[in-house]
Scaffold this motif. Sequence first.
Motif, PDB file in Angstrom:
ATOM      1  N   PRO A 190       0.825  -1.214   0.000  1.00 45.92           N
ATOM      2  CA  PRO A 190       0.000   0.000   0.000  1.00 45.92           C
ATOM      3  C   PRO A 190       0.861   1.266   0.000  1.00 45.92           C
ATOM      4  N   TYR A 191       0.310   2.336  -0.527  1.00 45.22           N
ATOM      5  CA  TYR A 191       0.987   3.635  -0.490  1.00 45.22           C
ATOM      6  C   TYR A 191      -0.074   4.721  -0.573  1.00 45.22           C
ATOM      7  N   THR A 192       0.336   5.964  -0.464  1.00 39.51           N
ATOM      8  CA  THR A 192      -0.606   7.073  -0.495  1.00 39.51           C
ATOM      9  C   THR A 192      -0.305   8.002  -1.662  1.00 39.51           C
ATOM     10  N   ALA A 193      -1.286   8.767  -2.069  1.00 44.43           N
ATOM     11  CA  ALA A 193      -1.091   9.758  -3.121  1.00 44.43           C
ATOM     12  C   ALA A 193      -0.198  10.870  -2.602  1.00 44.43           C
ATOM     13  N   ARG A 194       0.601  11.460  -3.498  1.00 44.51           N
ATOM     14  CA  ARG A 194       1.518  12.508  -3.061  1.00 44.51           C
ATOM     15  C   ARG A 194       0.761  13.770  -2.643  1.00 44.51           C
ATOM     16  N   ASN A 195      -0.292  14.130  -3.375  1.00 39.90           N
ATOM     17  CA  ASN A 195      -1.032  15.375  -3.128  1.00 39.90           C
ATOM     18  C   ASN A 195      -0.110  16.590  -3.188  1.00 39.90           C
ATOM     19  N   ALA A 196       0.772  16.561  -4.151  1.00 35.69           N
ATOM     20  CA  ALA A 196       1.737  17.622  -4.405  1.00 35.69           C
ATOM     21  C   ALA A 196       2.333  17.342  -5.787  1.00 35.69           C
ATOM     22  N   PRO A 197       3.035  18.310  -6.359  1.00 36.26           N
ATOM     23  CA  PRO A 197       3.615  18.094  -7.684  1.00 36.26           C
ATOM     24  C   PRO A 197       4.553  16.889  -7.737  1.00 36.26           C
ATOM     25  N   PHE A 198       4.601  16.238  -8.901  1.00 39.10           N
ATOM     26  CA  PHE A 198       5.574  15.168  -9.128  1.00 39.10           C
ATOM     27  C   PHE A 198       6.978  15.740  -9.005  1.00 39.10           C
ATOM     28  N   THR A 199       7.868  14.988  -8.384  1.00 34.69           N
ATOM     29  CA  THR A 199       9.261  15.420  -8.281  1.00 34.69           C
ATOM     30  C   THR A 199      10.173  14.656  -9.236  1.00 34.69           C
ATOM     31  N   TYR A 200       9.747  13.474  -9.666  1.00 34.56           N
ATOM     32  CA  TYR A 200      10.491  12.741 -10.686  1.00 34.56           C
ATOM     33  C   TYR A 200       9.491  11.971 -11.546  1.00 34.56           C
ATOM     34  N   LEU A 201       9.810  11.837 -12.820  1.00 30.75           N
ATOM     35  CA  LEU A 201       8.839  11.344 -13.794  1.00 30.75           C
ATOM     36  C   LEU A 201       8.368   9.916 -13.549  1.00 30.75           C
ATOM     37  N   PRO A 202       9.260   8.947 -13.228  1.00 30.13           N
ATOM     38  CA  PRO A 202       8.794   7.567 -13.024  1.00 30.13           C
ATOM     39  C   PRO A 202       7.768   7.418 -11.899  1.00 30.13           C
ATOM     40  N   GLU A 203       7.612   8.434 -11.083  1.00 31.71           N
ATOM     41  CA  GLU A 203       6.579   8.404 -10.044  1.00 31.71           C
ATOM     42  C   GLU A 203       5.195   8.216 -10.656  1.00 31.71           C
ATOM     43  N   MET A 204       5.053   8.589 -11.917  1.00 34.74           N
ATOM     44  CA  MET A 204       3.762   8.462 -12.594  1.00 34.74           C
ATOM     45  C   MET A 204       3.299   7.001 -12.687  1.00 34.74           C
ATOM     46  N   LEU A 205       4.237   6.074 -12.593  1.00 34.00           N
ATOM     47  CA  LEU A 205       3.883   4.655 -12.654  1.00 34.00           C
ATOM     48  C   LEU A 205       3.042   4.218 -11.461  1.00 34.00           C
ATOM     49  N   GLN A 206       2.999   5.036 -10.423  1.00 39.22           N
ATOM     50  CA  GLN A 206       2.181   4.721  -9.263  1.00 39.22           C
ATOM     51  C   GLN A 206       0.738   5.188  -9.430  1.00 39.22           C
ATOM     52  N   VAL A 207       0.492   5.950 -10.481  1.00 35.71           N
ATOM     53  CA  VAL A 207      -0.833   6.536 -10.676  1.00 35.71           C
ATOM     54  C   VAL A 207      -1.766   5.551 -11.378  1.00 35.71           C
ATOM     55  N   LYS A 208      -2.984   5.511 -10.931  1.00 37.95           N
ATOM     56  CA  LYS A 208      -4.005   4.632 -11.498  1.00 37.95           C
ATOM     57  C   LYS A 208      -4.107   4.824 -13.016  1.00 37.95           C
ATOM     58  N   GLY A 209      -4.055   3.723 -13.746  1.00 31.50           N
ATOM     59  CA  GLY A 209      -4.238   3.759 -15.200  1.00 31.50           C
ATOM     60  C   GLY A 209      -2.963   3.838 -16.006  1.00 31.50           C
ATOM     61  N   ILE A 210      -1.833   4.186 -15.368  1.00 35.09           N
ATOM     62  CA  ILE A 210      -0.567   4.317 -16.096  1.00 35.09           C
ATOM     63  C   ILE A 210       0.238   3.031 -15.939  1.00 35.09           C
ATOM     64  N   THR A 211       0.329   2.268 -17.005  1.00 33.00           N
ATOM     65  CA  THR A 211       1.033   0.993 -17.003  1.00 33.00           C
ATOM     66  C   THR A 211       2.472   1.187 -17.488  1.00 33.00           C
ATOM     67  N   PRO A 212       3.374   0.255 -17.165  1.00 25.28           N
ATOM     68  CA  PRO A 212       4.745   0.350 -17.687  1.00 25.28           C
ATOM     69  C   PRO A 212       4.783   0.395 -19.212  1.00 25.28           C
ATOM     70  N   GLU A 213       3.873  -0.355 -19.860  1.00 21.18           N
ATOM     71  CA  GLU A 213       3.839  -0.365 -21.323  1.00 21.18           C
ATOM     72  C   GLU A 213       3.482   1.012 -21.871  1.00 21.18           C
ATOM     73  N   LEU A 214       2.488   1.667 -21.263  1.00 24.13           N
ATOM     74  CA  LEU A 214       2.098   2.998 -21.702  1.00 24.13           C
ATOM     75  C   LEU A 214       3.203   4.004 -21.416  1.00 24.13           C
ATOM     76  N   PHE A 215       3.847   3.869 -20.282  1.00 23.84           N
ATOM     77  CA  PHE A 215       4.860   4.840 -19.857  1.00 23.84           C
ATOM     78  C   PHE A 215       6.148   4.710 -20.663  1.00 23.84           C
ATOM     79  N   TYR A 216       6.654   3.467 -20.789  1.00 21.05           N
ATOM     80  CA  TYR A 216       7.943   3.251 -21.457  1.00 21.05           C
ATOM     81  C   TYR A 216       7.818   2.874 -22.926  1.00 21.05           C
ATOM     82  N   GLY A 217       6.653   2.373 -23.319  1.00 21.54           N
ATOM     83  CA  GLY A 217       6.472   1.917 -24.689  1.00 21.54           C
ATOM     84  C   GLY A 217       6.503   0.408 -24.781  1.00 21.54           C
ATOM     85  N   LYS A 218       5.968  -0.120 -25.860  1.00 22.05           N
ATOM     86  CA  LYS A 218       5.906  -1.565 -26.050  1.00 22.05           C
ATOM     87  C   LYS A 218       5.970  -1.874 -27.530  1.00 22.05           C
ATOM     88  N   ASP A 219       6.888  -2.746 -27.916  1.00 21.23           N
ATOM     89  CA  ASP A 219       7.071  -3.123 -29.322  1.00 21.23           C
ATOM     90  C   ASP A 219       7.261  -1.852 -30.153  1.00 21.23           C
TER      91      ASP A 219
END
Length: 357
Positions: A190-219
């Motif tokens: 478990p973890y909590t939402a930051r409720n503040a600006p992102f400080t580093y981009l890969p943090e977005m992978l913790q957000v609902k709906g953002i998959t590694p494939e969408l974030f980094y690309g696939k094929d």
Amino acid sequence: MIQNIFDKRGMALLITLTIITLLIVTTTELNRRARVTIYSTATIRDRLILSQMLVSGVNAAQAILVEDNKKSEIDSVQEDWADPEKISEVLQSLAFEEGELTVRISDERSRIQVNALVTFPEGRSFNKLQLILWERFLSLASLYYDDMEEMDSVNTIINSIKDWIDSGDDDATTGLTGAESDYYEEMDPPYTARNAPFTYLPEMLQVKGITPELFYGKDEAPGISGYLTVSGMTDGAGKGFTFNGKININTADVPVLMALLPEVNEDLVLAIHDYRLEKSADTYIHNLTGSTWYKDVPCAGDLEIDPDLITTRSDFFRIEADASLGEIKMAATAVVKREKDAQTGQFRCRVLSWEQD
């Protein structure tokens, strides 16, 4: 008695063979340790050299950016800092006896500023222009992913990003698809939402709906991370920090340019992209000084991009350096802000982040 003599000789031979064996083993082990020590020392030395090469490369890139600021009031793909050959010429002056070094500079304002999706310093509401930009950007990205065909997926990601960034953490999630800490607390771990600006981009992978494939690309599908940034925080005129989210139309890549247009028009986007780089002999043809130069593109028609979305100047840059020495390779990425020094009045680059591997 003869038997005793043979027994003593046999014992002596056995002892001698044992000693020789021990000497061989000891010598071999000492030799192995010596080789390991020499190799380790050489590796440490080479990694130290590579580390210094990376620092030199990043410093050289910063010098290029500062010098560029003296020559031009805009930032574009036509300038020396964006030209790999010009950068290579500068690096040659560093004259490393061994190894190879390459450096790339890109404009952080060529990317979509993730934190600008929410208005700051209040940090509660959508930035409406950025919301539209995100809808266009993710709708285009969804064409590459089967699980994002429905608009609901786009809305889920946008609403969840907003909930992650905004300063509220209560039951009032954004729309029906947003997510606050109570959603993430059900994750494993478990973890909590930051409720503040992102400080580093890969943090977005913790957000609902953002998959590694969408974030980094696939094929063959490109990931969205290459077109996003968390850099760009600016002074909110005495009201705290803000993110204006303006994109440099002089440096933005095709997917970002596509999101800037009111309607999807791939041919027009490619024309705008190529217009910036058009040359006659070795001279660029088109002036990119004004923020409406895109209207001069032959097929632009009555195109109008909201002026609050675009700029022609940047102050945030990404410097990527790669160094190699024999079989050892190292890389570093620095994000810098070009700014005027309050004491000297001269421009300099301040390192905001540094990653090395």
